[in-house]
Design an enzyme around this catalytic site. Structure first.
Site, mmCIF file in Angstrom:
data_model
loop_
_atom_site.group_PDB
_atom_site.id
_atom_site.type_symbol
_atom_site.label_atom_id
_atom_site.label_comp_id
_atom_site.label_asym_id
_atom_site.label_seq_id
_atom_site.Cartn_x
_atom_site.Cartn_y
_atom_site.Cartn_z
ATOM 1 N N PHE A 57 -2.227 -4.768 -2.493
ATOM 2 C CA PHE A 57 -1.302 -5.666 -3.211
ATOM 3 C C PHE A 57 -0.754 -4.962 -4.435
ATOM 4 C CE2 PHE A 57 -0.338 -9.947 -5.140
ATOM 5 C CZ PHE A 57 0.446 -10.398 -4.097
ATOM 6 N N GLY A 58 -0.013 -3.898 -4.200
ATOM 7 C CA GLY A 58 0.632 -3.174 -5.300
ATOM 8 C C GLY A 58 2.094 -3.561 -5.372
ATOM 9 N N ARG A 59 2.932 -2.585 -5.725
ATOM 10 C CA ARG A 59 4.362 -2.872 -5.900
ATOM 11 C C ARG A 59 4.997 -3.412 -4.620
ATOM 12 N NH1 ARG A 59 3.784 2.363 -9.154
ATOM 13 N NH2 ARG A 59 3.226 3.092 -7.079
ATOM 14 N N ILE A 60 4.789 -2.691 -3.507
ATOM 15 C CA ILE A 60 5.444 -3.100 -2.260
ATOM 16 C C ILE A 60 4.774 -4.359 -1.696
ATOM 17 C CG2 ILE A 60 5.967 -2.401 0.122
ATOM 18 C CD1 ILE A 60 6.180 0.534 -1.039
ATOM 19 N N ARG A 108 -7.761 -3.534 -4.081
ATOM 20 C CA ARG A 108 -8.931 -2.892 -4.672
ATOM 21 C C ARG A 108 -9.238 -3.424 -6.066
ATOM 22 N NH1 ARG A 108 -8.981 3.527 -4.991
ATOM 23 N NH2 ARG A 108 -7.300 2.903 -6.379
ATOM 24 N N THR A 143 4.013 -0.506 7.281
ATOM 25 C CA THR A 143 5.066 0.315 6.666
ATOM 26 C C THR A 143 4.449 1.206 5.588
ATOM 27 O OG1 THR A 143 5.580 -1.512 5.170
ATOM 28 C CG2 THR A 143 6.999 -1.263 7.097
ATOM 29 N N ARG A 148 1.240 3.926 5.753
ATOM 30 C CA ARG A 148 1.066 5.239 6.375
ATOM 31 C C ARG A 148 0.394 5.017 7.727
ATOM 32 N NH1 ARG A 148 4.294 6.878 3.462
ATOM 33 N NH2 ARG A 148 4.233 8.577 1.949
ATOM 34 N N GLU A 180 2.734 11.676 12.777
ATOM 35 C CA GLU A 180 4.176 11.921 12.617
ATOM 36 C C GLU A 180 4.443 13.422 12.676
ATOM 37 O OE1 GLU A 180 5.857 9.914 9.193
ATOM 38 O OE2 GLU A 180 4.922 8.025 9.778
ATOM 39 N N HIS A 194 10.100 5.754 10.234
ATOM 40 C CA HIS A 194 9.746 5.976 8.815
ATOM 41 C C HIS A 194 10.995 5.886 7.924
ATOM 42 C CE1 HIS A 194 6.478 7.924 6.088
ATOM 43 N NE2 HIS A 194 7.266 7.109 5.400
ATOM 44 N N ILE A 195 11.595 4.704 7.932
ATOM 45 C CA ILE A 195 12.839 4.497 7.172
ATOM 46 C C ILE A 195 12.689 3.426 6.098
ATOM 47 C CG2 ILE A 195 14.440 5.329 8.954
ATOM 48 C CD1 ILE A 195 14.823 2.356 9.810
ATOM 49 N N GLY A 196 11.439 3.193 5.658
ATOM 50 C CA GLY A 196 11.214 2.146 4.661
ATOM 51 C C GLY A 196 12.137 2.241 3.449
HETATM 52 P P1 NAP Z 1 1.038 0.885 -5.255
HETATM 53 O O1 NAP Z 1 1.879 0.103 -6.203
HETATM 54 O O2 NAP Z 1 0.126 1.927 -5.765
HETATM 55 O O3 NAP Z 1 0.239 -0.161 -4.345
HETATM 56 C C1 NAP Z 1 -0.813 0.191 -3.504
HETATM 57 C C2 NAP Z 1 -1.851 -0.904 -3.572
HETATM 58 O O4 NAP Z 1 -2.887 -0.615 -2.618
HETATM 59 C C3 NAP Z 1 -2.522 -1.015 -4.938
HETATM 60 O O5 NAP Z 1 -2.609 -2.359 -5.289
HETATM 61 C C4 NAP Z 1 -3.883 -0.404 -4.682
HETATM 62 O O6 NAP Z 1 -4.892 -0.931 -5.521
HETATM 63 C C5 NAP Z 1 -4.129 -0.849 -3.265
HETATM 64 N N1 NAP Z 1 -5.227 -0.101 -2.649
HETATM 65 C C6 NAP Z 1 -5.601 1.198 -2.857
HETATM 66 N N2 NAP Z 1 -6.693 1.486 -2.146
HETATM 67 C C7 NAP Z 1 -7.041 0.347 -1.510
HETATM 68 C C8 NAP Z 1 -8.113 0.001 -0.645
HETATM 69 N N3 NAP Z 1 -9.055 0.912 -0.315
HETATM 70 N N4 NAP Z 1 -8.171 -1.251 -0.169
HETATM 71 C C9 NAP Z 1 -7.242 -2.174 -0.513
HETATM 72 N N5 NAP Z 1 -6.212 -1.906 -1.338
HETATM 73 C C10 NAP Z 1 -6.112 -0.665 -1.822
HETATM 74 O O7 NAP Z 1 1.974 1.639 -4.193
HETATM 75 P P2 NAP Z 1 3.364 1.130 -3.579
HETATM 76 O O8 NAP Z 1 4.479 1.646 -4.393
HETATM 77 O O9 NAP Z 1 3.273 -0.332 -3.294
HETATM 78 O O10 NAP Z 1 3.345 1.949 -2.200
HETATM 79 C C11 NAP Z 1 2.300 1.742 -1.256
HETATM 80 C C12 NAP Z 1 2.364 2.745 -0.132
HETATM 81 O O11 NAP Z 1 3.464 2.455 0.712
HETATM 82 C C13 NAP Z 1 2.621 4.198 -0.559
HETATM 83 O O12 NAP Z 1 1.419 4.835 -0.929
HETATM 84 C C14 NAP Z 1 3.232 4.815 0.673
HETATM 85 O O13 NAP Z 1 2.227 5.402 1.474
HETATM 86 C C15 NAP Z 1 3.829 3.626 1.414
HETATM 87 N N6 NAP Z 1 5.308 3.680 1.481
HETATM 88 C C16 NAP Z 1 5.914 3.781 2.686
HETATM 89 C C17 NAP Z 1 7.292 3.785 2.766
HETATM 90 C C18 NAP Z 1 8.000 3.888 4.086
HETATM 91 O O14 NAP Z 1 9.049 4.524 4.144
HETATM 92 N N7 NAP Z 1 7.516 3.292 5.133
HETATM 93 C C19 NAP Z 1 8.071 3.707 1.603
HETATM 94 C C20 NAP Z 1 7.404 3.606 0.390
HETATM 95 C C21 NAP Z 1 6.017 3.587 0.342
HETATM 96 P P3 NAP Z 1 -5.401 -0.116 -6.815
HETATM 97 O O15 NAP Z 1 -4.411 -0.529 -7.860
HETATM 98 O O16 NAP Z 1 -6.755 -0.605 -7.039
HETATM 99 O O17 NAP Z 1 -5.349 1.352 -6.485
HETATM 100 C C1 GLV Z 2 7.605 6.927 1.797
HETATM 101 O O1 GLV Z 2 6.953 6.807 2.774
HETATM 102 C C2 GLV Z 2 7.080 7.028 0.476
HETATM 103 O O2 GLV Z 2 5.852 7.119 0.309
HETATM 104 O O3 GLV Z 2 7.909 7.029 -0.450
#
Ligand code: NAP
Ligand code: GLV
Ligand code: GLV
Length: 316
Positions: free
Chosen positions: A154-157, A177, A234, A236, A265, A283-285
């Site tokens: 439950f982070g940004r996305i 977490r 969406t 990894r 991938e 992988h076009i998020g």
């Molecule tokens: P973020 O703000 O860091 O959010 C990630 C969340 O996951 C945080 O709340 C984190 O908690 C939590 N987390 C970490 N480890 C965990 C665990 N073991 N169990 C449960 N929750 C856990 O990151 P974001 O910006 O939302 O991005 C998240 C991910 O999306 C990226 O890391 C990337 O891999 C993926 N992504 C994919 C695309 C795409 O093109 N498909 C695009 C953008 C991002 P903590 O604060 O405690 O660490």
């Molecule tokens: C895309 O997957 C990213 O992590 O920005």
């Protein structure tokens, strides 16, 4: 001599123009990732590199790049970078957070809706040129209003995905977490992972890939999911055990899956390719014009800040 910077693919912003006066820029122009040998050779003389999520930045690469001071990853996820090795060698790392949150949450919802309403099957029927008789029982899907969305990570996305769920009248649960302050919960309730699996009609994975989250959804978790549930990934690919997912879809109780990311991938598990209950995207998020341009400005902005001795915009 101007510092050298390697940019591992052509970006939507002209890197040489952006860094003019600050660096001499070498852009890898091919429409494919550099091989490990190419990456090593081109990065070796550089003080900074802009890497992509498909570029593996490990200790062997760092060892071959004695001038390297900064890795500006063109992604928010940094699982392609060995962060401990970078730290040990005094190499700084930046990513591209925030600017891709909305785009990625939108794509998550695109997959969610496509699976819930069986758009892949519906598309095929309509493209046959004859949609057939209107059927009271044809292509019935999952009603989202009143259903439960589960967000893992439950982070940004994850929060942006939850925010959108309110417009659809869904109840939202999450597992993450660190504790989330009440004001940032977007109306969602924290639950254990076991409860999330048991109660979610749609489970969205939004956590980074770490040793802890690898195969967070494997055979036991798939078996614990609510019958008729949808899995959307969406984040990894390796958060999901893809072979176990194929088996779970074959065995029945899951309704389907929406996947933007894959365990190996650029390869997609062959067992996913022919399924009507699976919607796939490559992988076009973050792939909107606006977001990809902002990501480039941030990655290059980090390089420029570093070379000028200014604070990094988005250090990891
Ligand atoms: P973020 O703000 O860091 O959010 C990630 C969340 O996951 C945080 O709340 C984190 O908690 C939590 N987390 C970490 N480890 C965990 C665990 N073991 N169990 C449960 N929750 C856990 O990151 P974001 O910006 O939302 O991005 C998240 C991910 O999306 C990226 O890391 C990337 O891999 C993926 N992504 C994919 C695309 C795409 O093109 N498909 C695009 C953008 C991002 P903590 O604060 O405690 O660490
Ligand atoms: C895309 O997957 C990213 O992590 O920005
Ligand atoms: C369907 O098209 C309806 O009018 O209910």
């Amino acid at each position: 001599m101007a510092p050298r910077v390697f940019v591992a693919r052509r970006l939507p912003v002209d890197a040489a123009a952006f860094l003019e006066g600050d660096a001499e820029v070498d852009v890898f122009e091919a429409p494919r990732p550099p091989t490990p040998d190419e990456l090593r050779a081109r990065a070796a003389p550089c003080r900074a590199i802009v890497s992509l999520l498909s570029d593996r930045i490990d200790d062997a690469l760092l060892a071959a790049c004695p001038e390297l001071e900064l890795i500006a990853n063109y992604a928010v996820g940094v699982d392609n970078v060995d962060l401990a090795a970078a730290k040990a060698r005094g190499v700084r790392v930046t990513n591209t957070p925030d600017v891709l949150t909305d785009a990625t949450a939108d794509l998550t919802w695109a997959l969610l809706l496509a699976v819930a309403r069986r758009l892949r099957e519906g598309e095929r029927v309509a493209r046959s040129g004859d949609i057939g008789a209107w059927q009271p029982t044809g292509l019935l899907g999952l009603e989202l209003a009143g259903a439960t969305l589960g967000v893992f990570g439950f982070g940004r996305i994850g929060r942006a995905v939850a925010r959108r769920a309110q417009g659809f009248g869904m109840r939202v649960l999450y597992t993450t977490r660190s504790p989330v302050p009440e004001a940032e919960r977007e109306g969602a309730a924290p639950v254990s992972k076991a409860e999330l699996l048991a109660r979610a009609d749609v489970l969205c994975l939004c956590a980074p890939l770490t040793p802890e989250t690898r195969h967070a959804v494997g055979a036991p978790e798939l078996a614990a999911m609510k019958p008729g549930a949808i899995l959307v990934n969406t984040a990894r690919g390796a958060l999901v055990d893809e072979a176990a997912l194929v088996q779970a879809l074959d065995a029945g109780p899951l309704r389907g899956a929406g996947l933007d990311v894959f365990e190996e991938e650029p390869k997609v598990h062959p067992g996913l390719l022919e399924r009507d209950d699976v919607v796939l995207s490559p992988h076009i998020g973050s792939a909107t014009e606006h977001t990809r341009r902002r990501m480039a400005e941030i990655a290059l902005g980090n390089v420029r800040a570093h070379l000028r001795g200014e604070p990094l915009l988005t250090p990891v």
